[in-house]
Scaffold this active site. Structure first.
Site, short mmCIF file in Angstrom:
data_model
loop_
_atom_site.label_atom_id
_atom_site.label_comp_id
_atom_site.label_asym_id
_atom_site.label_seq_id
_atom_site.Cartn_x
_atom_site.Cartn_y
_atom_site.Cartn_z
N ASP A 9 5.13 8.64 2.15
CA ASP A 9 4.03 9.29 2.89
C ASP A 9 2.76 9.18 2.06
O ASP A 9 2.70 9.68 0.93
CB ASP A 9 4.42 10.77 3.11
N ASP A 45 0.37 6.15 8.23
CA ASP A 45 0.48 6.39 6.78
C ASP A 45 1.89 6.79 6.33
O ASP A 45 2.06 7.33 5.25
CB ASP A 45 -0.54 7.45 6.34
N GLU A 46 2.88 6.55 7.16
CA GLU A 46 4.25 6.93 6.78
C GLU A 46 5.23 5.82 7.18
O GLU A 46 5.06 5.20 8.22
CB GLU A 46 4.71 8.17 7.54
MG LIG Z 1 0.40 11.51 5.19
#
Ligand SMILES: [Mg+2]
Length: 450
Positions: free
Chosen positions: A14, A109-110
């Protein structure tokens, strides 16, 4: 029957304060400072990411720029830049794809990685992911920060990566599962919000450990299937797979593709209403062509403001409306559509149709909302259109020519950006109807280009 405890090796990566970190990476003058990335640089624009420095001072995602400025007066604000974030995500994901063949692009973003069979145990996986983090810093950007979680299931891997932010690496296994769960609150884990918490507490479940030890049959009685999944999750049993793009079932064909825009006053003042509609239609058309579809219908909608009415600002809530009524106000919503005799996908037909529909329902008044929708999709027939020039008709020649030009323009834009080539009428509106980014959307993140 209960599923067996998972013996898989799943990792979750993450990126933290992602959009803000990318902005700080791109602009050294923003590094180490509290910054907020906003949807619009307007007092009512919403903060969609706050830098780690801004979070420490109390800035939260979802605040308006005015609220965030009140909380952190020293903060700087920047407008979001989706192509920049997609480009950085592509580079980060391409590093992850070197670890395993099964990487799920969960959001911008993961990512989840199924490392089963690629690494012997969690310790070896932790070593590999620590190396990935060093590579992200050295190859993509030193200012990017990520937290990593390794566990036997997706749920526990996500819980592990949330455990220590912004740059932790946490391993959850059978031995430390109870210890980690006892340190967390019910709402700290993904899938439990305030309402579920209330229901759990009513059943006497106050902590995650109590949830883990609760009789599963009672949970099923209280929550149905969800109770079963919740119980499996905290007990380290796998009920979800890591879905790598190559294993994903293609999502069904969309029913419609469209774009809308809350038109600010300056667009009316500058006489750019048609230009904004052209841009919205172009964007919708391009998305449709990417899906390999043809549109059978184009519809356009506009909200017209009559004299005396006020223009609602972007994101303006009813409570923010002027208390002094500027006079009698009327807002009229108009829409119109056209069915094509022959489905079309080229920009010229789509933009031409959308603009002529607008001219039928709008006569130069102020507008505050514009929308275009393409629908009634079909797939192109495999029958080849002969490039014959037939006098007096458009014939296959013209249809073919328009389609080829649109495809060529799409290729140029894919390579050099949306602004590289455009209709003349769209000149001078580069900041209107900007590209937007969704946290769960990974469209445009392409690791094949790295
Ligand atoms: Mg994040």
């Amino acid at each position: 029957m209960l599923p067996p405890p998972s013996n898989k090796l799943i990792a979750h990566l993450d990126m933290n304060s992602y959009f803000a970190s990318v902005e700080q990476q791109a602009n050294p003058f923003l590094r180490g400072k509290p910054i907020g990335v906003c949807a619009y640089l307007h007092k009512n624009g919403c903060v969609i990411a706050a830098s780690i420095e801004a979070k420490r001072l109390g800035m939260k995602v979802g605040m308006t720029v005015t609220e965030a400025k009140c909380k952190v007066p020293s903060a700087e604000f920047v407008e979001n830049d989706p192509p920049k974030y997609r480009a950085v995500t592509s580079r980060v994901f391409s590093i992850l794809h070197e670890l395993t063949d099964c990487v799920e692009h969960y959001s911008i973003d993961e990512a989840f990685l199924d490392l089963t069979g690629w690494y012997r145990d969690a310790a070896e996986a932790a070593w590999a992911l620590a190396r990935v983090r060093r590579r992200i810093k050295s190859e993509v950007g030193e200012w990017l920060r990520c937290s990593i979680g390794i566990a036997p299931t997706r749920f526990l891997a996500k819980t592990a990566s949330d455990f220590e932010k912004p740059e932790g690496l946490t391993v959850i296994d059978r031995d430390n599962l109870d210890e980690i769960l006892s340190q967390l609150d019910l709402e700290d884990v993904c899938g439990i919000g305030p309402r579920i918490r209330q229901r759990l507490e009513r059943a006497g479940i106050m902590t995650l450990m109590e949830l883990k030890l609760y009789p599963v049959a009672n949970l099923i009685r209280l929550f149905g299937k969800y109770g079963f999944y919740l119980w499996c999750k905290v007990n380290g049993m796998e009920c979800e797979k890591v879905l790598s793009p190559q294993y994903l079932v293609r999502s069904p064909q969309p029913k419609s593709i469209g774009h809308s825009y809350c038109v600010p006053e300056r667009v009316n003042r500058d006489g750019k209403v048609v230009a904004v509609l052209t841009r919205l239609t172009e964007r919708a058309g391009r998305r449709m062509r990417r899906e390999g579809l043809l549109a059978g219908r184009v519809s356009v909608a506009v909200n017209v403001l009559r004299p005396g009415s006020y223009v609602l600002g972007q994101g303006m809530r009813p409570s923010m409306r002027p208390t002094q009524d500027p006079g009698p106000r009327t807002q009229d919503f108009y829409s119109d559509f056209l069915h094509f005799s022959e489905p079309a996908s080229d920009s010229f037909t789509l933009v031409g149709t959308a603009c002529s529909l607008l001219q039928k329902i709008w006569h130069g008044e102020r507008v505050n909302f514009l929308a275009v929708t393409l629908s009634d999709f079909s797939t192109p027939s495999l029958q080849k259109i002969l490039p014959l020039k037939i006098r007096g008709t458009e014939g296959g020649y013209e249809i073919n020519r328009r389609r080829l030009i649109s495809d060529a323009v799409d290729l140029v834009r894919d390579r050099y950006g949306d602004e590289a080539i455009m209709f003349g009428s769209m000149m001078g509106i580069s900041h209107e109807a900007p590209d937007r980014i969704g946290f769960r959307k990974t469209d445009g993140v392409d690791i094949s280009k790295i």
